[in-house]
Write an enzyme that holds these catalytic residues in place. Sequence first.
Site, PDB file in Angstrom:
ATOM      1  N   ILE B  76      -9.977 -56.690 -22.568  1.00 51.20           N
ATOM      2  CA  ILE B  76     -10.292 -55.449 -21.860  1.00 51.20           C
ATOM      3  C   ILE B  76     -10.385 -54.310 -22.878  1.00 51.20           C
ATOM      4  O   ILE B  76     -11.211 -53.411 -22.745  1.00 51.20           O
ATOM      5  CB  ILE B  76      -9.211 -55.123 -20.793  1.00 51.20           C
ATOM      6  CG1 ILE B  76      -8.956 -56.331 -19.871  1.00 51.20           C
ATOM      7  CG2 ILE B  76      -9.572 -53.875 -19.986  1.00 51.20           C
ATOM      8  CD1 ILE B  76     -10.122 -56.826 -19.075  1.00 51.20           C
ATOM      9  N   GLY B  77      -9.523 -54.381 -23.875  1.00 52.78           N
ATOM     10  CA  GLY B  77      -9.553 -53.353 -24.920  1.00 52.78           C
ATOM     11  C   GLY B  77      -8.849 -52.066 -24.526  1.00 52.78           C
ATOM     12  O   GLY B  77      -9.274 -50.978 -24.920  1.00 52.78           O
ATOM     13  N   CYS B 136      -0.946 -55.690 -28.446  1.00 55.90           N
ATOM     14  CA  CYS B 136      -2.230 -55.937 -27.786  1.00 55.90           C
ATOM     15  C   CYS B 136      -3.177 -56.630 -28.764  1.00 55.90           C
ATOM     16  O   CYS B 136      -3.432 -56.109 -29.855  1.00 55.90           O
ATOM     17  CB  CYS B 136      -2.875 -54.643 -27.308  1.00 55.90           C
ATOM     18  SG  CYS B 136      -4.517 -54.928 -26.621  1.00 55.90           S
ATOM     19  N   LYS B 170       7.389 -54.677 -26.424  1.00 53.72           N
ATOM     20  CA  LYS B 170       6.625 -55.869 -26.011  1.00 53.72           C
ATOM     21  C   LYS B 170       6.115 -56.600 -27.239  1.00 53.72           C
ATOM     22  O   LYS B 170       5.448 -56.029 -28.104  1.00 53.72           O
ATOM     23  CB  LYS B 170       5.454 -55.466 -25.105  1.00 53.72           C
ATOM     24  CG  LYS B 170       4.639 -56.670 -24.642  1.00 53.72           C
ATOM     25  CD  LYS B 170       4.402 -56.645 -23.170  1.00 53.72           C
ATOM     26  CE  LYS B 170       3.531 -57.790 -22.706  1.00 53.72           C
ATOM     27  NZ  LYS B 170       2.839 -57.475 -21.465  1.00 53.72           N
TER      28      LYS B 170
END
Lengths: 263, 314
Positions: B76-77, B136, B170
């Site tokens: 998705i970026g 991410c 995360k």
Amino acid sequence: MEAAQLKAKIISNKQLKCNYWHLEFDSGIIAKNALAGQFIEIKVNNGIDPLLRRPISIHSVSGTKVKLIYEVIGKGTQILSERKPGDFLDVIGPLGNGFEYKWLTKKLDNRKTILVAGGMGVAPLVFLAGKIKFYRPLVLIGARKKEQVLCSQEFKALGCKVVTATDDGSLGFKGRVTDLLKGFLSENQKTGKPEHIYACGPQPMLKAVVQISCENNIASQLSLETHMACGFGACLGCVVSTKSGYKRVCKDGPVFMGKELIW
Amino acid sequence: MVKHTKPNLSVNIGNLVLKNPVMVASGTFGYAEEFSCLLDLKRLGAIVTKTITIKPRHGNLPPRTCETPAGMLNSIGLENPGIDNFIKNKLPFLKKLGIPIIVSIAAEDDPGEFYILVGQLDKISAVSAIELNISCPNMQKNILISQDAKETSALVSSVRKLTRKCLITKLSPNVTSISDIALAAQDAGSDAVALINTLSGMSIDVHKCAPRIGSWVGGLSGPAIRPVAVKMVWEAYNKIKIPIIGMGGIMDIDSALEFFFAGSTAISVGTANFINPGVSLEIISGLEKYMTDNGILNLNNITGKLKACEDLAR
């Protein structure tokens, strides 16, 4: 109207012709709330293969029945075609935005509105034709060959004039449905151009429809088809480029104004 | 007469108290609005928002997702409206739910962006906790902060000084040793670690001889990655003391229990939200039933149960 997740009983699930199937399920909620152009997300089985739901256009509704037409093209739709009447389908819907048609002028002129369908693209347009039958839209259906021309009888039963085009010339005009559209527009230049074109089908066809409608200064609405992960706007996976940035096909569409899209 | 006591599902993550340990993972739940017609959001343990950056991000080139065996790839970026739009247009809805809201944040270029974001969020009472997304896989970067223990440590310790809100780090599974990174986050002052983010992956359409997602490489999620995730939770649990929020392919109560047994204090449901939006509530009910059926009153007795059983056997 907001979508719901529910278990809906399959009424029938039959092969129409070629790889095309017709499925009917019972859901008063979806039937009542569905707009022409909306879709549903089906979990074809209970397992993790395939993992994701499958988005399928609503073809029509009657009473509490919701009808779909789908093409068996992969594992998901293959499994769907094996589901039996009486089974319960896990469905989320209705989803997305439908076609806008309230602005059509109230003239009984079948040249004012044109529906252009390519292959499976007939599915949501039958629903739309039912809603705007008062305007007796002209329906142009394109397919590779005669056997793949779908729903022409349904359109005719709604009072639409239907013209078909096939790539191999086995039915109607030999060539592309967009060439048919071009021809129709140039033939009818003097009698007044249509007000609106609605289209659904493969991307190259939609792109050509937009080009033709822009050249003729006619508004167009397209229903887009794409792979989706969620179908209700959460994952941001199914975006398309528009003049106002990326838009989600599932939530901001699947119906878009032709001039808004960037190809 | 047998006395039935309702099991206590509440857990503490730093100074954050959750009424139950089931949350929804960042990037799989938007800002919750899309789900409001599909489940009772107020019943969730917490909501972790889609990651926010300082400026709005348009995200990556489509197609952005594709289905893979028992999973999916996404790139998705980090499409998001930016922090100001988030606070103005998304947070009011979340605030009204009355459940803990964990805001996930990321930096686009410079780690210093984290300080600005944390500084802004720290002042907002509706923000219950902050999740540092340093993992991410879709930012077209050669190396992520969470792929280096020193960088993880440096970032977390800097951010720690800026807020007393619960901080969750995360982590990426695309590392040699997840427990080393988890330890670095703990020692730098993180209140908890969330693991795992997606596994880096790729899929090719052989008919077109083309990648199946626009940015070629993306993050793999779903049940396909569950064994990897469970193992990483287990490894981290054996090395750190702070709570672990476990995730990776949780689809139902049994897969949720795997994560608790491996050492999770809480869990996050991710990809399953796309398929069965009400699944988190099913897991909450399933957890209650499991505890009742087994006479377990407190979640502490489930977290790390595997190790407890092993210790007992020795």
